[in-house]
Design a protein around this motif. Sequence first.
Motif, PDB file in Angstrom:
ATOM      1  N   LEU A  79      60.445 -48.481  67.886  1.00  0.00           N
ATOM      2  CA  LEU A  79      60.969 -48.205  66.579  1.00  0.00           C
ATOM      3  C   LEU A  79      60.878 -49.412  65.778  1.00  0.00           C
ATOM      4  N   HIS A  80      60.982 -50.764  66.212  1.00  0.00           N
ATOM      5  CA  HIS A  80      61.136 -51.903  65.496  1.00  0.00           C
ATOM      6  C   HIS A  80      60.088 -52.651  65.676  1.00  0.00           C
ATOM      7  N   ARG A  81      58.845 -52.258  66.074  1.00  0.00           N
ATOM      8  CA  ARG A  81      57.729 -53.257  66.028  1.00  0.00           C
ATOM      9  C   ARG A  81      57.033 -53.301  64.615  1.00  0.00           C
ATOM     10  N   PRO A  82      56.528 -54.388  64.279  1.00  0.00           N
ATOM     11  CA  PRO A  82      55.610 -54.424  63.167  1.00  0.00           C
ATOM     12  C   PRO A  82      54.493 -53.603  63.159  1.00  0.00           C
ATOM     13  N   ARG A  92      59.400 -46.494  58.686  1.00  0.00           N
ATOM     14  CA  ARG A  92      59.276 -46.148  57.390  1.00  0.00           C
ATOM     15  C   ARG A  92      59.872 -44.775  57.065  1.00  0.00           C
ATOM     16  N   GLY A  93      60.426 -44.696  56.068  1.00  0.00           N
ATOM     17  CA  GLY A  93      61.027 -43.467  55.607  1.00  0.00           C
ATOM     18  C   GLY A  93      62.730 -43.253  55.863  1.00  0.00           C
ATOM     19  N   ARG A  94      63.179 -42.429  55.153  1.00  0.00           N
ATOM     20  CA  ARG A  94      64.630 -42.144  55.436  1.00  0.00           C
ATOM     21  C   ARG A  94      65.126 -41.524  56.521  1.00  0.00           C
ATOM     22  N   CYS A  95      64.168 -40.510  57.039  1.00  0.00           N
ATOM     23  CA  CYS A  95      64.592 -39.808  58.330  1.00  0.00           C
ATOM     24  C   CYS A  95      64.609 -40.832  59.538  1.00  0.00           C
ATOM     25  N   ALA A  96      63.516 -41.606  59.247  1.00  0.00           N
ATOM     26  CA  ALA A  96      63.092 -42.470  60.580  1.00  0.00           C
ATOM     27  C   ALA A  96      64.237 -43.671  60.490  1.00  0.00           C
ATOM     28  N   ALA A  97      64.635 -44.139  59.465  1.00  0.00           N
ATOM     29  CA  ALA A  97      65.751 -45.199  59.181  1.00  0.00           C
ATOM     30  C   ALA A  97      66.979 -44.685  59.678  1.00  0.00           C
ATOM     31  N   SER A 100      66.661 -44.365  63.588  1.00  0.00           N
ATOM     32  CA  SER A 100      66.779 -45.672  64.235  1.00  0.00           C
ATOM     33  C   SER A 100      68.166 -46.367  64.093  1.00  0.00           C
ATOM     34  N   ALA A 101      68.939 -46.217  63.058  1.00  0.00           N
ATOM     35  CA  ALA A 101      70.083 -46.650  63.048  1.00  0.00           C
ATOM     36  C   ALA A 101      71.222 -45.977  64.094  1.00  0.00           C
ATOM     37  N   ALA A 102      70.999 -44.628  64.027  1.00  0.00           N
ATOM     38  CA  ALA A 102      71.831 -43.919  65.093  1.00  0.00           C
ATOM     39  C   ALA A 102      71.474 -44.398  66.536  1.00  0.00           C
ATOM     40  N   TRP A 103      70.265 -44.583  66.620  1.00  0.00           N
ATOM     41  CA  TRP A 103      69.818 -44.907  68.087  1.00  0.00           C
ATOM     42  C   TRP A 103      70.574 -46.156  68.323  1.00  0.00           C
TER      43      TRP A 103
END
Length: 117
Positions: A79-82, A92-97, A100-103
């Motif tokens: 989820l956090h790779r370049p 990228r995007g609100r859903c993915a962000a 990622s924060a929840a994870w």
Amino acid sequence: MEDLSATGVALEVLAAIAVGAVSAVLPVVNAEAVVLAAAVGRPRTAVAVVLGVALGQTLGKVALMLAARHGAHRLVGLLHRPRGRRGGRGPRGRCAAGASAAWRRWTRAAGRARSCC
């Protein structure tokens, strides 16, 4: 009279371990049917087959739990790779962000719960 050679019993036990390991990962494979068939077909080796299936199931579950434990860290890394030419970190995007924060919150909470013991 049944053939109870050491090689035959060893092969039965190895097959029982393999069936147990597969049945631990794939619920479709029925280890109990193998144990029942061993008890009916060769009652003298049934105990060895039962122990082999139990060992195989234990090894399969341990492998499954280890894969799940190490797989969680790999998911965070994915989820956090370049990405691409952008070179930035993070999804990228609100859903993915949000995911990622929840994870990250969940894995931090799981790490704190595990570190107490």
